[in-house]
Write an enzyme that holds these catalytic residues in place. Structure first.
Site, PDB file in Angstrom:
ATOM      1  N   ARG B 169      24.274  51.233  39.494  1.00 54.54           N
ATOM      2  CA  ARG B 169      23.029  51.921  39.158  1.00 54.54           C
ATOM      3  C   ARG B 169      21.828  51.010  39.350  1.00 54.54           C
ATOM      4  NH1 ARG B 169      25.086  53.861  35.051  1.00 54.54           N
ATOM      5  NH2 ARG B 169      25.342  56.095  35.305  1.00 54.54           N
ATOM      6  N   ILE B 170      21.931  49.779  38.832  1.00 54.66           N
ATOM      7  CA  ILE B 170      20.807  48.848  38.908  1.00 54.66           C
ATOM      8  C   ILE B 170      20.590  48.391  40.352  1.00 54.66           C
ATOM      9  CG2 ILE B 170      19.846  46.659  38.079  1.00 54.66           C
ATOM     10  CD1 ILE B 170      21.636  46.990  35.562  1.00 54.66           C
ATOM     11  N   ILE B 249      20.394  38.472  38.114  1.00 56.86           N
ATOM     12  CA  ILE B 249      20.003  39.310  36.973  1.00 56.86           C
ATOM     13  C   ILE B 249      21.238  39.934  36.328  1.00 56.86           C
ATOM     14  CG2 ILE B 249      17.640  39.849  37.664  1.00 56.86           C
ATOM     15  CD1 ILE B 249      18.715  42.531  38.815  1.00 56.86           C
ATOM     16  N   SER B 250      22.428  39.324  36.617  1.00 60.75           N
ATOM     17  CA  SER B 250      23.641  39.908  36.044  1.00 60.75           C
ATOM     18  C   SER B 250      24.105  39.101  34.818  1.00 60.75           C
ATOM     19  CB  SER B 250      24.734  40.032  37.099  1.00 60.75           C
ATOM     20  OG  SER B 250      24.916  38.825  37.804  1.00 60.75           O
ATOM     21  N   ARG B 251      24.946  38.087  35.032  1.00 65.30           N
ATOM     22  CA  ARG B 251      25.366  37.220  33.935  1.00 65.30           C
ATOM     23  C   ARG B 251      25.446  35.804  34.501  1.00 65.30           C
ATOM     24  NH1 ARG B 251      23.935  40.470  31.039  1.00 65.30           N
ATOM     25  NH2 ARG B 251      24.996  41.594  29.369  1.00 65.30           N
ATOM     26  N   ASP B 275      17.454  35.063  35.585  1.00 63.96           N
ATOM     27  CA  ASP B 275      17.110  35.631  34.280  1.00 63.96           C
ATOM     28  C   ASP B 275      18.254  35.372  33.304  1.00 63.96           C
ATOM     29  OD1 ASP B 275      16.709  38.820  32.663  1.00 63.96           O
ATOM     30  OD2 ASP B 275      15.398  37.073  32.468  1.00 63.96           O
ATOM     31  N   GLU B 280      23.157  30.769  27.166  1.00 65.37           N
ATOM     32  CA  GLU B 280      21.749  31.107  26.975  1.00 65.37           C
ATOM     33  C   GLU B 280      21.378  30.751  25.544  1.00 65.37           C
ATOM     34  OE1 GLU B 280      21.857  34.888  30.013  1.00 65.37           O
ATOM     35  OE2 GLU B 280      21.096  35.262  27.984  1.00 65.37           O
ATOM     36  N   HIS B 299      16.387  35.750  29.752  1.00 64.90           N
ATOM     37  CA  HIS B 299      17.114  37.024  29.673  1.00 64.90           C
ATOM     38  C   HIS B 299      16.203  38.144  29.162  1.00 64.90           C
ATOM     39  CE1 HIS B 299      21.386  38.884  29.316  1.00 64.90           C
ATOM     40  NE2 HIS B 299      20.511  39.788  29.647  1.00 64.90           N
ATOM     41  N   ILE B 300      15.168  38.407  29.937  1.00 65.10           N
ATOM     42  CA  ILE B 300      14.202  39.439  29.549  1.00 65.10           C
ATOM     43  C   ILE B 300      14.311  40.662  30.451  1.00 65.10           C
ATOM     44  CG2 ILE B 300      12.570  38.000  28.304  1.00 65.10           C
ATOM     45  CD1 ILE B 300      11.019  37.543  30.857  1.00 65.10           C
ATOM     46  N   GLY B 301      15.467  40.828  31.061  1.00 63.79           N
ATOM     47  CA  GLY B 301      15.694  41.952  31.975  1.00 63.79           C
ATOM     48  C   GLY B 301      15.363  43.318  31.403  1.00 63.79           C
TER      49      GLY B 301
END
Lengths: 335, 335
Positions: B169-170, B249-251, B275, B280, B299-301
């Site tokens: 989806r992303i 932007i995943s992990r 991100d 973290e 981590h501000i996704g």
């Protein structure tokens, strides 16, 4: 027996005056070889050291970051000057009427500029909305161990973008913003064609006020003229939503900077992102440098390898056309 | 006097929901807590720990936000009536799904609420990295700056090649946005998308190796599973162009971080924008924090006012569906 006279290859080529090569405001080293294929490059230093011999050779000037400065003295000392090519699209640093009065043509570089500048506008919009620069400092700062759960930005997808100035750059911004499902409002001297509006889903706001009071993001994309000087001042900022962001990618003088400082300090608007200021750079003690809710970038505009290359290619095309007496791809006339 | 007992009874009728806390560094936002209180009797970890026996029985749901509270065996054993854990966010790699399932507890996530914001963040990082926005903002405000160098350049985004690894989806929303920048889009996914979906965004399915070799920007948009852990390691980084940028932007664990540090130091790749990291936040002496060709954000996704609200709403709907024995919109199962 005919003796062929030795003609230095460099002397056959028309003289192109540039400010300098490399350095603070000089022509990029990577572009020199390409320029030398078509012109005999003359730097301002060489010109000033040997005005008598050099002045007649110069047929064209290539401005890089608004230099060399074109004034009456310089124009008078270049009797064979035919064309001035500007790197970039803004011509506000040139006295167009003065140049024209010397019978010299002018050209800018609109094609190369529009995509890169539109990208800069989107980069600033996203960075400001998502507090990217602040977030970076949190992530790398020695003191900060945790990101607060209330570190929040504002949503870009589905938000309303108001574009002030819908020329080729403004339109490219609209194309990009549409992909983020943004609602697009625009204000322009002239209205765009219906098909153009529909292609990006843009609504025309005849009155700038209507755009200002509805937009979540206001992007300023006009050229600097006497009419657009301080276009965005105290009144305009107060019309904006307190949750709105102002993005300026045109010229610093389009925004009233003192009014902006007050608006940002008092929460009249949420934030600002400025690729341009007046002057550039700002004095080191300027209040804008200290505000948390401002991102300032050093006139990124078209500063990419590809864009700068295209600009020089566009300039060369214009100059060669002017010297050959042919129509120029992007000639600029005084208004 | 008559009204108060009714209010108290109404609250007691609402199912008990455990959350980490309200406000502060690790708590749920005040406005979200208010939203949760409409449907649940909200209980904080502090309240639970003060009286595990009595309070534990009341809890039927847990709202996990920013990975808190930590779900371990001890906690699960103290909540005999727990039916569902509603995670805020789509990634559930921080949850031991097998262990939770053994307790007969369901797990739900929020795939719809996160998609737009995370895609926007991916675009923000790509543009910021390409155009050197963070570096630029530091130059713009540095006390040492007295001019903006003409030869300080970034790389072009428009018409560059973007390789998307993970076209869920992303990833698909990233493709929709990138298309508006006239980017050439390659993608790699466990399963190929339909021809219509590919054509709608102009995306070409590629083998990993081809994607890595051809892309100017590589964006990671997979979920973290045993198969995707260290998906990008020394070999993959070596296949990338030396002019390419890696965006994650995943992990954090999808990238071999040590290999990434080496690749960035040796200029095997040009830059990275992350991100997410592992852990973290990173320890303050980690080499990634010192490299100037890395942008890290905390981590501000999905860190926007709107997205966090949508995530809470999606989690609420999921949890209520479990309690009401209705079809569950987004349940996650152990592999």
């Amino acid at each position: 027996m005919k003796v062929k006279p030795k003609i230095m290859k460099g002397e056959e080529l028309p003289g192109l005056l540039v400010n300098e090569i490399g350095g603070m405001h000089g022509i990029l080293h990577d572009h020199v070889e390409f320029l030398k294929k078509h012109f005999c490059l003359i730097t301002m230093k060489e010109f000033l050291e040997n005005k008598k011999n050099m002045s007649k050779k110069v047929q064209a000037v290539y401005l890089w970051w608004h230099k060399p400065v074109i004034d009456k003295d310089l124009l008078q000392s270049l009797p064979n000057l035919k064309v001035i090519a500007n790197s970039g699209v803004g011509m506000d640093h040139l006295d167009l009427k003065l140049v024209a009065s010397f019978g010299v043509k002018m050209a800018n570089a609109p094609c190369a500029v529009s995509s890169s500048t539109a990208d800069t506008g989107m980069a600033l919009l996203l960075a400001s909305a998502r507090r990217l620069v602040e977030g970076y400092h949190v992530a790398v700062s020695p003191g900060m161990e945790y990101c607060e759960a209330d570190f929040l930005g504002v949503e870009v997808t589905g938000a309303t973008l108001g574009i002030i100035g819908m020329g080729s750059i403004g339109y490219k911004i609209a194309l990009r913003a549409k992909a983020f499902e943004m609602k697009i409002l625009y204000h322009n001297r002239t209205r765009r064609k219906e098909q153009e509006e529909q292609a990006v889903g843009a609504l025309y706001c005849e009155k700038i006020d209507d755009l200002l009071c509805q937009a979540d993001f206001v992007m300023v994309v006009v050229s600097l003229t006497p009419q657009t000087h301080k276009l965005i001042g105290k009144r305009e900022m107060e019309l904006m939503k307190p949750t709105a962001t102002l993005i300026n990618i045109s010229r610093g003088a389009v925004v009233d900077q003192e009014a902006l400082v007050i608006a940002l300090r008092s929460g009249v608007i949420r934030a600002a992102a400025l690729d341009v200021t007046y002057p550039e750079p700002l004095p080191r003690d300027h209040p804008l440098l200290k505000l948390k809710n401002v991102i300032i970038t050093p006139h990124l505009g078209i500063k990419t390898d590809k864009a700068t290359r295209m600009i020089t290619e566009e300039a060369v095309e214009n100059i060669l056309a002017a010297l050959a007496g042919l129509p120029m791809p992007s000639e600029v006339h005084p208004s | 006097m008559g009204q108060r007992p009714i209010y108290v009874m109404a609250e007691q009728d609402l199912p008990g929901l455990l959350i980490m806390g309200i406000g502060g560094t690790h708590g749920v936002q005040e406005s979200l807590a208010a939203l949760l209180k409409k449907h649940f009797s909200v209980i904080t970890m502090k309240e639970l720990l003060e009286n595990k026996k009595e309070v534990g029985k009341k809890i039927q749901c847990i709202f996990v936000s920013e990975f808190r509270p930590t779900i371990d065996q001890e906690l699960l054993e103290s909540l005999p009536n727990l039916k569902v854990i509603g995670n805020s966010g789509v990634g559930v790699d921080h949850l031991n799904l097998k262990m939770i399932s053994n307790f007969g507890v369901r797990v739900t996530n929020t795939p719809h609420a996160v998609a737009d914001s995370t895609a926007d963040m991916g675009m923000a990082l790509m543009l910021a990295s390409a155009r050197r926005l963070v570096e630029g903002s530091q130059i713009a405000v540095s006390p040492d700056t007295n001019y903006f160098a003409a030869d300080w350049l970034g790389v072009e985004v428009t018409r560059a090649t973007l390789g998307i690894i993970g076209m869920g989806r992303i990833g698909y929303k990233v493709a929709q946005r990138a298309r508006a920048f006239e980017m050439k889009i390659l993608y790699h996914n466990r399963n190929r998308r339909s021809q219509e979906e590919e054509q709608a965004v102009g995306a070409c399915y590629s083998e990993m190796e081809d994607l890595l070799q051809q892309s100017d920007f590589v964006m990671l948009v997979v979920n973290l599973t045993p198969q995707t852990e260290k998906l990008i390691g020394k070999k993959e980084l070596g296949l990338m162009k030396p002019t390419a940028t890696l965006i994650n932007i995943s992990r954090g664990a999808v990238i071999d971080q040590d290999a990434l540090v080496e690749a960035l130091q040796n200029k095997t790749i040009k830059a990275a924008a992350l991100d997410v990291t592992y852990p973290e936040p990173l320890p303050r002496n980690h080499p990634l924090l010192k490299l100037n060709n890395v942008i890290i954000t905390p981590h501000i996704g999905t860190a926007t006012v709107q997205a966090t609200h949508m995530m809470a709403e999606e989690a609420i709907a999921n949890m209520l569906s479990v309690l009401n024995c209705q079809p569950i919109p987004s349940e996650v199962f152990p592999q």
